[in-house]
Design a protein around this motif. Sequence first.
Motif, PDB file in Angstrom:
ATOM      1  N   VAL A  11      20.919  12.408 -16.969  1.00  0.00           N
ATOM      2  CA  VAL A  11      19.481  12.189 -16.847  1.00  0.00           C
ATOM      3  C   VAL A  11      18.742  13.404 -17.402  1.00  0.00           C
ATOM      4  O   VAL A  11      19.124  14.552 -17.137  1.00  0.00           O
ATOM      5  N   GLY A 116      20.643   1.450 -23.763  1.00  0.00           N
ATOM      6  CA  GLY A 116      20.287   2.210 -22.573  1.00  0.00           C
ATOM      7  C   GLY A 116      20.187   3.705 -22.775  1.00  0.00           C
ATOM      8  O   GLY A 116      20.167   4.471 -21.804  1.00  0.00           O
ATOM      9  N   ASN A 131      20.959   8.877 -20.469  1.00  0.00           N
ATOM     10  CA  ASN A 131      20.904   7.503 -19.985  1.00  0.00           C
ATOM     11  C   ASN A 131      19.580   7.167 -19.308  1.00  0.00           C
ATOM     12  O   ASN A 131      19.245   5.987 -19.151  1.00  0.00           O
ATOM     13  N   ALA A 132      18.849   8.164 -18.892  1.00  0.00           N
ATOM     14  CA  ALA A 132      17.533   7.942 -18.271  1.00  0.00           C
ATOM     15  C   ALA A 132      16.691   9.184 -18.487  1.00  0.00           C
ATOM     16  O   ALA A 132      17.214  10.297 -18.627  1.00  0.00           O
ATOM     17  N   ASN A 382      14.524   2.547 -18.689  1.00  0.00           N
ATOM     18  CA  ASN A 382      15.134   3.768 -18.129  1.00  0.00           C
ATOM     19  C   ASN A 382      14.234   4.993 -18.263  1.00  0.00           C
ATOM     20  O   ASN A 382      14.719   6.127 -18.243  1.00  0.00           O
ATOM     21  N   VAL A 413      17.661   4.733 -10.729  1.00  0.00           N
ATOM     22  CA  VAL A 413      18.628   5.474 -11.548  1.00  0.00           C
ATOM     23  C   VAL A 413      20.042   5.307 -10.990  1.00  0.00           C
ATOM     24  O   VAL A 413      21.024   5.252 -11.748  1.00  0.00           O
ATOM     25  N   LEU A 416      21.648   2.314 -12.395  1.00  0.00           N
ATOM     26  CA  LEU A 416      22.119   2.560 -13.760  1.00  0.00           C
ATOM     27  C   LEU A 416      23.422   3.358 -13.735  1.00  0.00           C
ATOM     28  O   LEU A 416      24.389   3.030 -14.427  1.00  0.00           O
ATOM     29  N   SER A 417      23.453   4.407 -12.936  1.00  0.00           N
ATOM     30  CA  SER A 417      24.626   5.290 -12.933  1.00  0.00           C
ATOM     31  C   SER A 417      25.858   4.584 -12.363  1.00  0.00           C
ATOM     32  O   SER A 417      26.994   4.903 -12.742  1.00  0.00           O
ATOM     33  N   ARG A 422      22.589  -1.518 -17.360  1.00  0.00           N
ATOM     34  CA  ARG A 422      22.552  -0.506 -18.409  1.00  0.00           C
ATOM     35  C   ARG A 422      21.104  -0.097 -18.683  1.00  0.00           C
ATOM     36  O   ARG A 422      20.820   1.037 -19.041  1.00  0.00           O
ATOM     37  N   GLU A 423      20.190  -1.066 -18.508  1.00  0.00           N
ATOM     38  CA  GLU A 423      18.766  -0.830 -18.747  1.00  0.00           C
ATOM     39  C   GLU A 423      17.943  -1.511 -17.662  1.00  0.00           C
ATOM     40  O   GLU A 423      18.263  -2.632 -17.250  1.00  0.00           O
ATOM     41  N   GLU A 425      13.614  -2.053 -16.776  1.00  0.00           N
ATOM     42  CA  GLU A 425      12.207  -1.810 -17.087  1.00  0.00           C
ATOM     43  C   GLU A 425      11.391  -2.874 -16.369  1.00  0.00           C
ATOM     44  O   GLU A 425      11.859  -3.997 -16.158  1.00  0.00           O
TER      45      GLU A 425
END
Length: 488
Positions: A11, A116, A131-132, A382, A413, A416-417, A422-423, A425
């Motif tokens: 991140v 992502g 990734n973010a 992300n 997050v 995602l982790s 993967r994404e 929004e």
Amino acid sequence: MTSAGNASFKVAIVGAGASGIATAVYLQRAGMAFTVFERAADVGGTWRDNTYPGLSCDIPSHLYRYSFAPNPEWSREYSPAAEIHAYFRGVAEKLGIIDKVRLSSEVTRAEFVGEGLWRITTTQGDEGLFNAVIAATGVLHKPVLPDIGGRDSFCGVSFHSSRWNHDVVLAGKRVGIIGTGSTATQILPAIVDEVESVSLFQRTPQWIISVPNNEFSEEKKRAFRKEPQKMAELYDHLNNLFNRRFAASLVGENDEGLAEMARACRQNLEDNVHDVKLRRRLTPSYQAGCKRLIVSDKFYPAIQRPNARLVDTRIMRIEPPGIRTNDGLMHELDVIVYATGFDPFAFFRPAVIVGRNGVSLNERWKESCQAYRSVAAPGFPNLFFIGGPNSPIGNFSFLRTAEVQIGYVTELVKLLSEGAHREVEPTEEATEAFNAEVEQAIKHTVWVTGGCKSWYFDKQGKVVSWPWSYGRFEADLKQPRMEEFKAA
């Protein structure tokens, strides 16, 4: 430690001010790898940048702190700036955040490259893929200078309050302060005793509530050290008082509280400004709470000192000797201080953020800055904001509201982790519905009904703050509603 399920997950946190440090702490506790990118050579954000005389926080010390880092050592009920900066730096050092901060590395571009991933570029070059991205750039960091002709012609020294020139000796100088917000009302009392004269150029008078800034006794500090629960109880009490009762009065849910605040401000003015004409000139024509309320027990006595002058005639222009007002008078000065605030809509700028299909956030926010529940925007997977559009910014503890947002963003997050998505929004529909609701609710707040213009208004005339109670803010951001997100 890295997040279970995805050891390569990274991140990028943009900014190492109050909210950036807190974001790093939350991610660290969640076991995620991150890098904090900071434009300056030190952490601390606004408390690093602002060093003007008299600066202290207008939120009580024991509320203006992280929930996870109580501090028994605050010297006063409203902390001085250097103490706050030392607190943030101390937290970053103690919790091991400082080692993950890239100083003097201003993010210039963040670009979504698909799958992502975001590519981050700083003033140091290409920083690679993340990734973010969490933009924790704060709200008040881009100084605003007034649109007054002749600024560059002044023969003396001039500077913005957030870029204080400590090489300038004020003793015996004729100083002009442009502005009447919290900054100006702190500077004037701090310098009035050393300068030859100080002229305060007022465009709009402010409502001021008198609160003494008492020192904490050593006995009180010892009690806080010995019984941390006392600090926790005080934190909860202040959170309820400021972020709940006071917040409710601003958004039309506590009329009695709003009236009580107005009475206290008017009483303060009547009790402490004895000259009837001066009192009239210092009396606002709008409702208390419409602009950010000023907390000071020093300003009214200071503006009545023999060497202090209130100038409420509009400024015509700045000339080599000083400031000329519309009545033709030339106010000769040696120093001009621009206490003219910040652009609250700068957010991440001047960085360029490019989302899906090559659309930049600047393009999306060309007309008005709009986000989903203050923390995200459609088309920017992300990417998350701390202190984004419609965050509660009116007389609340920014640290408390930031932590609410950080907790919410951390949950997203984590998804995602852990590989759940993967994404993520927000959907256009959910974002539009939220902003439509904001637009209706904001009409009933004191910022709109109170009869003033303030820095809460954007260029389109929209108030970009949280129009509901603080309780709703906490409830709305307690847990992500995944049905309002597009996830891949």
